[in-house]
Write an enzyme that holds these catalytic residues in place. Structure first.
Site, PDB file in Angstrom:
ATOM      1  N   GLN A 299      -2.444  -4.660  -0.294  1.00 34.61           N
ATOM      2  CA  GLN A 299      -3.667  -4.806  -1.070  1.00 34.61           C
ATOM      3  C   GLN A 299      -3.514  -5.956  -2.051  1.00 34.61           C
ATOM      4  OE1 GLN A 299      -4.302  -1.029  -2.998  1.00 34.61           O
ATOM      5  NE2 GLN A 299      -2.142  -0.830  -3.480  1.00 34.61           N
TER       6      GLN A 299
ATOM      7  N   ARG B 298       0.867  -1.191   0.000  1.00 38.90           N
ATOM      8  CA  ARG B 298       0.000   0.000   0.000  1.00 38.90           C
ATOM      9  C   ARG B 298       0.891   1.223   0.000  1.00 38.90           C
ATOM     10  NH1 ARG B 298      -5.285   0.150   2.112  1.00 38.90           N
ATOM     11  NH2 ARG B 298      -4.835   2.148   3.071  1.00 38.90           N
ATOM     12  N   SER B 299       0.488   2.242  -0.720  1.00 31.83           N
ATOM     13  CA  SER B 299       1.307   3.450  -0.752  1.00 31.83           C
ATOM     14  C   SER B 299       1.397   4.100   0.627  1.00 31.83           C
ATOM     15  CB  SER B 299       0.775   4.451  -1.780  1.00 31.83           C
ATOM     16  OG  SER B 299      -0.514   4.894  -1.433  1.00 31.83           O
TER      17      SER B 299
ATOM     18  N   GLU C 268       6.600 -11.131   2.717  1.00 31.96           N
ATOM     19  CA  GLU C 268       8.053 -10.901   2.821  1.00 31.96           C
ATOM     20  C   GLU C 268       8.223  -9.429   3.144  1.00 31.96           C
ATOM     21  OE1 GLU C 268       8.704 -11.715  -1.192  1.00 31.96           O
ATOM     22  OE2 GLU C 268       8.345 -13.851  -1.015  1.00 31.96           O
TER      23      GLU C 268
ATOM     24  N   THR D  24       1.994 -15.811   3.012  1.00 38.94           N
ATOM     25  CA  THR D  24       3.226 -15.371   3.654  1.00 38.94           C
ATOM     26  C   THR D  24       3.646 -14.050   3.024  1.00 38.94           C
ATOM     27  OG1 THR D  24       3.980 -17.599   4.204  1.00 38.94           O
ATOM     28  CG2 THR D  24       5.678 -15.911   4.009  1.00 38.94           C
TER      29      THR D  24
END
Length: 185
Positions: free
Chosen positions: A139, A94-95, A122, A120
């Site tokens: 998202q 997400r920004s 990262e 999962t």
């Protein structure tokens, strides 16, 4: 072609996409926000060797949050079970948290058809950053798959806890498991 937010909601209702639990307020114009689960894993030994299963330490994120540090990879998971037999799933950041220096999927953002589970994540940060269980951290978008739909039947497709890599996947056995050649070695 990417699905719009309303199309995602309709596909969830029709059973073509799984987002569970589905919270309508997290639907965006062409994606749906997913939340960070309450567990992180970190590797406890460096350098990490892709030919072995490295030891990890499990961290339960307390109510006050957990401070992430740069220079580490944190494995987290989504709260939601996410996936589809009909659409290709793509988990991205997400920004709003990216502007804080947090990256949620440093390499594996594209999911396979048929894989439905808690994904999962990262996670890496560029500066110290506190995260909280349940915060919207990324998202997911869904894309039309063109051609025959062949569901994923590999190793990672059903794992729902933060899962480190499987050495056999890097040793030429693919995600489904080690090949006879690798087993004979």
């Amino acid at each position: 072609m990417i699905l719009t937010g309303p199309a995602i909601a309709e596909a969830v209702k029709a059973g073509h996409i799984t987002i569970a639990p589905f919270l309508p307020q997290h639907t965006n114009p062409n994606s749906h926000g997913y939340r960070l689960g309450d567990t992180l894993k970190v590797f406890t030994r460096t350098p990490v060797d892709p030919r072995t299963s490295p030891p990890t330490r499990t961290i339960t994120i307390p109510a006050r949050g957990y401070r992430l540090r740069p220079g580490r990879v944190y494995l987290g998971s989504t709260v939601e079970r996410i996936g589809s037999d009909h659409y290709v799933t793509s988990l991205i950041g997400r920004s709003s948290v990216g502007r804080l220096g947090l990256f949620t999927q440093i390499s594996a953002d594209l999911a396979q058809l048929g894989a439905v589970h808690q994904w999962t994540l990262e996670i890496v940060v560029t500066q110290p950053l506190r995260v909280y269980a349940g915060m919207v951290i990324g998202q997911v978008s869904f894309w039309d798959a063109v051609g025959d739909h062949i569901p994923y039947a590999g190793y990672y497709g059903t794992l729902s806890d933060p899962s480190p890599f499987a050495p056999h996947a890097l040793a030429g056995g693919g995600a489904a498991g080690p090949s006879a050649e690798v087993n004979a070695a």
